[in-house]
Design a protein around this motif. Structure first.
Motif, short mmCIF file in Angstrom:
data_model
loop_
_atom_site.label_atom_id
_atom_site.label_comp_id
_atom_site.label_asym_id
_atom_site.label_seq_id
_atom_site.Cartn_x
_atom_site.Cartn_y
_atom_site.Cartn_z
N GLN A 173 -6.33 4.01 -30.81
CA GLN A 173 -6.01 4.09 -32.23
C GLN A 173 -4.93 5.15 -32.41
O GLN A 173 -4.99 6.21 -31.79
CB GLN A 173 -7.25 4.47 -33.04
N GLY A 174 -3.97 4.85 -33.24
CA GLY A 174 -2.89 5.81 -33.47
C GLY A 174 -1.54 5.13 -33.41
O GLY A 174 -1.40 3.93 -33.64
N SER A 175 -0.52 5.93 -33.10
CA SER A 175 0.84 5.40 -33.05
C SER A 175 1.33 5.36 -31.62
O SER A 175 1.01 6.23 -30.82
CB SER A 175 1.78 6.28 -33.89
N TYR A 176 2.10 4.33 -31.31
CA TYR A 176 2.69 4.27 -29.97
C TYR A 176 3.89 3.32 -29.96
O TYR A 176 3.90 2.28 -30.61
CB TYR A 176 1.67 3.82 -28.91
N ALA A 177 4.92 3.76 -29.27
CA ALA A 177 6.01 2.90 -28.84
C ALA A 177 6.04 3.08 -27.33
O ALA A 177 6.28 4.18 -26.84
CB ALA A 177 7.33 3.31 -29.47
N LEU A 178 5.76 2.01 -26.60
CA LEU A 178 5.54 2.09 -25.16
C LEU A 178 6.58 1.32 -24.37
O LEU A 178 7.04 0.26 -24.81
CB LEU A 178 4.18 1.48 -24.79
N ALA A 179 6.90 1.84 -23.20
CA ALA A 179 7.59 1.07 -22.17
C ALA A 179 6.76 1.23 -20.91
O ALA A 179 6.48 2.36 -20.48
CB ALA A 179 9.01 1.58 -21.96
N VAL A 180 6.36 0.12 -20.31
CA VAL A 180 5.46 0.12 -19.16
C VAL A 180 6.08 -0.66 -18.01
O VAL A 180 6.64 -1.75 -18.22
CB VAL A 180 4.09 -0.50 -19.53
N LEU A 181 5.98 -0.12 -16.82
CA LEU A 181 6.32 -0.84 -15.60
C LEU A 181 5.02 -1.23 -14.91
O LEU A 181 4.22 -0.37 -14.55
CB LEU A 181 7.15 0.05 -14.66
N ALA A 182 4.78 -2.52 -14.77
CA ALA A 182 3.59 -3.01 -14.09
C ALA A 182 3.88 -4.39 -13.52
O ALA A 182 4.49 -5.23 -14.19
CB ALA A 182 2.39 -3.08 -15.05
N ASP A 183 3.47 -4.61 -12.27
CA ASP A 183 3.65 -5.90 -11.61
C ASP A 183 5.12 -6.32 -11.61
O ASP A 183 5.44 -7.51 -11.77
CB ASP A 183 2.78 -6.96 -12.30
N GLY A 184 6.02 -5.35 -11.48
CA GLY A 184 7.44 -5.66 -11.42
C GLY A 184 8.05 -6.06 -12.73
O GLY A 184 9.21 -6.49 -12.78
N LYS A 185 7.30 -5.93 -13.83
CA LYS A 185 7.78 -6.32 -15.15
C LYS A 185 7.98 -5.10 -16.03
O LYS A 185 7.34 -4.06 -15.84
CB LYS A 185 6.80 -7.28 -15.82
N LEU A 186 8.83 -5.24 -17.04
CA LEU A 186 8.97 -4.26 -18.09
C LEU A 186 8.21 -4.77 -19.30
O LEU A 186 8.52 -5.86 -19.82
CB LEU A 186 10.45 -4.04 -18.45
#
Length: 481
Positions: free
Chosen positions: A185-198
């Motif tokens: 819960q809250g605020s987020y702007a995320l960039a994630v690297l997982a399984d070779g994907k953005l």
């Protein structure tokens, strides 16, 4: 990452954003002609205003899913560029790069808390860059620790990273991120690297900005459009509130969470945080600030000889006030741009001495003049008292303060570094008393209704720091406020 216990920078007496996110993903078989590290460093440099205490970059998407290349540095992006770590990054085969600039709140300013953060799972490495604040992070952290998770930082971003890593053991990267954002819960702007994907995601209220662009062989994700412009990328669109974006070699696509979304973009992004050349959710930041000046004159007109803005964020609103009033606009203050943003003054006397280093009055411009001084906000009042004193000391006969935002009277729980409520000067004094304390001949703030009108948006905005009404439940503070 935000905390009520975090100090506010005393040098300019402003609220502060805590970080910026920038990431790229190479298209399939594109053989990029531009180094992804250079692209990300260019984007981070354009986002430097969102965080000055640490920066970092991570490379991934190699054929080996466990492989990851990391470079982090305390200080500005220039320090990261100059560091040996960046020079040692092995770019060969990397398809995804994440970057982050940080203004520390919880967790401290040391490089050990710099992002992006990394976790290693049996499916490979996972990395995350986060802008925002999770209001239920402490509860989630305790539950994760009881389940055996080990934390290396005090950042709530690591809570999100652990949630993703745990789900990734049994689910796809997209499903793991979706599970995580449903839990927090809250605020987020995320960039994630997982399984070779953005993978990029924005909270269901869209409190923090996030957008998508394209640069030749790359898909790009950024906190602000100004960073896309800086690297020559084409803006595609904003990430919608509650949306998750997946970019890989095959393309880029978005999907919404199942839960209901309601846009409540942070109004302070337009007032102060974002660069004036950015566009957030279709609203140009510079135009919003100029319109706030127009509205401010409608609500609080005054007779004067000169309209001037506190550099830099007060200048567009001052231009708008001048246009609406017909009072000439001109400079009255010179800003010393070499006074750093990283120190915290321990007491009021020291704060005022350091504020004195930040600005100086233009005597030949203000002598004998009635001045309208425009700024974006008043937090503690330290800076404004100093500026009024300088202008009157330089010969101004009157100084009328006009603030292009409502009074900041409540803390923010969603990604802004704010003091205790008791330290917010607009919570302690009414406008007449505040004007007396800062030495102004008059003082007026823009109304909440006027601010929303100036933003000219049909969507909603978070105005919690003005009204105390938040888009979601706020946590109880660490001490009585």
């Amino acid at each position: 990452m935000n905390s009520l216990l975090a100090p506010v920078e005393a040098a300019d007496d402003k609220l502060h954003e805590e970080c910026g996110v920038f990431a790229v993903c190479a298209k399939k078989d594109s053989a990029p002609s531009v180094d992804p590290v250079h692209v990300v460093l260019g984007g981070l440099t354009a986002l430097q205003h969102r965080g000055q205490e640490s920066s970092g970059i991570i490379l991934g998407g190699f054929e080996d899913p466990a492989r990851i290349e990391v470079a982090k540095s305390a200080g500005l992006v220039a320090s990261l560029i100059d560091s040996g770590d960046v020079l040692r990054l092995d770019r060969e085969g990397a398809t995804v790069a994440l970057g982050h600039v940080r203004y520390s709140t919880t967790g401290g300013s040391g490089v050990e808390n710099a992002q992006p953060l990394v976790a290693h799972t049996k499916k490979g490495a996972v990395a995350l860059a986060h802008n925002g604040n999770l209001v239920n992070s402490q509860l989630l952290r305790e539950l994760l620790e009881e389940g055996g998770s080990v934390f290396r930082t005090q950042s709530d971003s690591e809570v999100m990273l652990n949630l993703i890593a745990r789900s990734l053991a049994k689910k796809s990267a997209l499903e793991a991120v979706r599970d995580a954002v449903r839990t927090v819960q809250g605020s987020y702007a995320l960039a994630v690297l997982a399984d070779g994907k953005l993978i990029a995601a924005r909270d269901k209220n869209g409190i923090r900005p996030l957008c998508v662009g394209e640069l030749g062989e790359y898909w790009v994700v950024s906190s602000e459009t100004c960073a896309l412009d800086a690297i020559g990328a084409k803006f595609l669109r904003d990430v919608e509130p509650g949306e998750i974006i997946v970019a890989d070699g095959e393309g880029i696509a978005g999907s919404n969470q199942e839960e209901k979304t309601e846009t409540r973009t942070c109004s302070f992004e337009y007032i102060y945080f974002a660069r004036p050349d950015s566009v957030i959710d279709g609203i140009g930041v510079y135009g919003a600030r100029v319109r706030s000046g127009h509205q401010l004159f409608k609500e609080a007109p005054v007779k004067a000889d000169l309209v001037t803005g506190v550099p830099d964020s007060g200048i567009p609103a001052a231009a708008g006030f001048s246009e609406a009033s017909g009072i000439p606009y001109g400079m009255s203050l010179v800003k010393n741009r070499y006074v750093g943003r990283s120190f915290i003054a321990p007491n009021q006397d020291d704060r005022e001495r350091r504020v004195a280093l930040k600005h100086n009055a233009l005597k030949e411009a203000v002598k004998g003049m009635r001045i309208v001084l425009i700024d974006d906000s008043i937090v503690r009042g330290t800076t404004m008292r100093s500026l009024v004193s300088k202008l009157k000391g330089a010969g101004a006969t009157e100084v009328h303060i006009r603030i292009a935002a409502p009074p900041v009277a409540f803390p923010c729980y969603f990604g802004i570094d704010t003091p205790y409520r008791e330290d917010l000067v607009s919570n302690k004094y009414d406008i007449e008393e505040l004007a007396r304390r800062v030495g102004a001949d008059s003082l007026a703030f823009l109304s909440v209704e006027g601010l929303v009108q100036a933003l000219s948006g049909t969507m909603g905005f978070c105005t919690g720091c003005f009204t105390g009404v938040y888009p979601m439940g706020a946590p109880k503070p660490g001490r009585e406020d």
